[in-house]
Design an enzyme around this catalytic site. Sequence first.
Site, PDB file in Angstrom:
ATOM      1  N   SER A 115     -10.224  -2.234  11.910  1.00  0.00           N
ATOM      2  CA  SER A 115     -10.119  -1.282  10.809  1.00  0.00           C
ATOM      3  C   SER A 115     -11.396  -0.480  10.578  1.00  0.00           C
ATOM      4  O   SER A 115     -11.324   0.740  10.347  1.00  0.00           O
ATOM      5  CB  SER A 115      -9.698  -1.999   9.525  1.00  0.00           C
ATOM      6  OG  SER A 115      -8.362  -2.456   9.626  1.00  0.00           O
TER       7      SER A 115
ATOM      8  N   GLN B  38      -0.786   3.110   9.970  1.00  0.00           N
ATOM      9  CA  GLN B  38      -0.836   2.578   8.610  1.00  0.00           C
ATOM     10  C   GLN B  38      -2.201   2.824   7.990  1.00  0.00           C
ATOM     11  O   GLN B  38      -2.316   3.035   6.779  1.00  0.00           O
ATOM     12  CB  GLN B  38      -0.463   1.084   8.579  1.00  0.00           C
ATOM     13  CG  GLN B  38      -1.411   0.128   9.283  1.00  0.00           C
ATOM     14  CD  GLN B  38      -2.635  -0.244   8.465  1.00  0.00           C
ATOM     15  OE1 GLN B  38      -2.633  -0.156   7.242  1.00  0.00           O
ATOM     16  NE2 GLN B  38      -3.691  -0.656   9.139  1.00  0.00           N
TER      17      GLN B  38
ATOM     18  N   SER C 296     -11.242  -7.538  13.289  1.00  0.00           N
ATOM     19  CA  SER C 296     -10.527  -6.370  12.785  1.00  0.00           C
ATOM     20  C   SER C 296     -11.086  -5.063  13.335  1.00  0.00           C
ATOM     21  O   SER C 296     -12.302  -4.834  13.335  1.00  0.00           O
ATOM     22  CB  SER C 296     -10.586  -6.341  11.252  1.00  0.00           C
ATOM     23  OG  SER C 296      -9.988  -5.152  10.764  1.00  0.00           O
TER      24      SER C 296
ATOM     25  N   GLY D 205       9.012 -13.442   7.694  1.00  0.00           N
ATOM     26  CA  GLY D 205       7.866 -13.645   6.821  1.00  0.00           C
ATOM     27  C   GLY D 205       7.402 -12.352   6.188  1.00  0.00           C
ATOM     28  O   GLY D 205       8.126 -11.349   6.151  1.00  0.00           O
ATOM     29  N   GLY D 206       6.164 -12.369   5.711  1.00  0.00           N
ATOM     30  CA  GLY D 206       5.625 -11.208   5.020  1.00  0.00           C
ATOM     31  C   GLY D 206       5.542  -9.969   5.882  1.00  0.00           C
ATOM     32  O   GLY D 206       5.763  -8.855   5.401  1.00  0.00           O
TER      33      GLY D 206
ATOM     34  N   GLY E 200       1.068  -3.257  18.788  1.00  0.00           N
ATOM     35  CA  GLY E 200       0.936  -2.690  17.461  1.00  0.00           C
ATOM     36  C   GLY E 200      -0.301  -1.857  17.212  1.00  0.00           C
ATOM     37  O   GLY E 200      -0.629  -1.592  16.044  1.00  0.00           O
TER      38      GLY E 200
ATOM     39  N   LYS F 176      -2.020 -10.753   1.697  1.00  0.00           N
ATOM     40  CA  LYS F 176      -1.226  -9.607   1.247  1.00  0.00           C
ATOM     41  C   LYS F 176      -0.384  -9.919   0.013  1.00  0.00           C
ATOM     42  O   LYS F 176      -0.143  -9.045  -0.820  1.00  0.00           O
ATOM     43  CB  LYS F 176      -0.357  -9.087   2.385  1.00  0.00           C
ATOM     44  CG  LYS F 176      -1.159  -8.440   3.509  1.00  0.00           C
ATOM     45  CD  LYS F 176      -0.270  -7.847   4.576  1.00  0.00           C
ATOM     46  CE  LYS F 176      -1.089  -7.229   5.699  1.00  0.00           C
ATOM     47  NZ  LYS F 176      -0.244  -6.595   6.731  1.00  0.00           N
TER      48      LYS F 176
END
Length: 274
Positions: A17, A247, A15, A130-131, A240, A66
């Site tokens: 993040s 986000q 990740s 999907g999600g 992305g 999630k």
Amino acid sequence: MINRYTVIGQPIAHSLSPVVHQLFGELTQRKIHYTRTEASPETFADTVIDWQKSGARGCNVTAPFKELAVEVSDRLSPNALRAGSVNTIHMHRDGSRVGHNTDGLGLVADIQSNLRRPLEGQRILLLGAGGAARGVMAPLLATKPALLHVANRTASKAELLSSLFEDLGAVSGSGFEELEGWDKFDIVINATTVSMNGGLPPLPEDIISHQSLAYDMTYSTRDTLFMGWCKARGASASNGLGMLVEQAAEAFLIWEGVRPKTRMAFPRLRELIS
């Protein structure tokens, strides 16, 4: 005081993040500490609760948790409620946990602000049901596209997903094979993971043109197979990474009360990735 945050997922070592949020802290002059936390479906809820008990202010949630994050939240924002998934939890001082979903806002911000592609009046094809797809449906429809069509390997899943959002705008669903003979789409968004796993959604050759934008919601240091397929047919393509950053900026706003200027983060982030 240093506010502490983490991202919870499985696996989680990849990740970006922590890098993104630490950059945001520097840009906004906020003292934060952001880490990665691995969990399992069995330990996820306890991991979130223990993180809050340690005095932390919030966490991000990534795959595959999630939907589980909905259950561990005491309240949900309108976006999270509509999406049926949570990627950001705000831990309040009164002990409550509020679940948010910033994925769709991040996607829309990246396409419209960073890539400078308006969505209003456009024909949008969303691959997958999907999600990941559900999380971006409402924000995409809020931009008032001419059509948002969901295509999935299992047609019934795409039809069900589209029916859940038909009150928000022009939306429909089908299987991949039913796309044969459709007019070209202005924007094609890949919300599946098949190209990362060595495959491609079975798309008709003429579904895109040189004026189309292909957008893969996964982020990678190189083009995904989906992006390569679209570029070979004349379309422009993006991964992305911008969605990840945008986000994250929405999550930072929820936690810290300020939205970082993301354009200042991209050069350094690309340098770190490369």
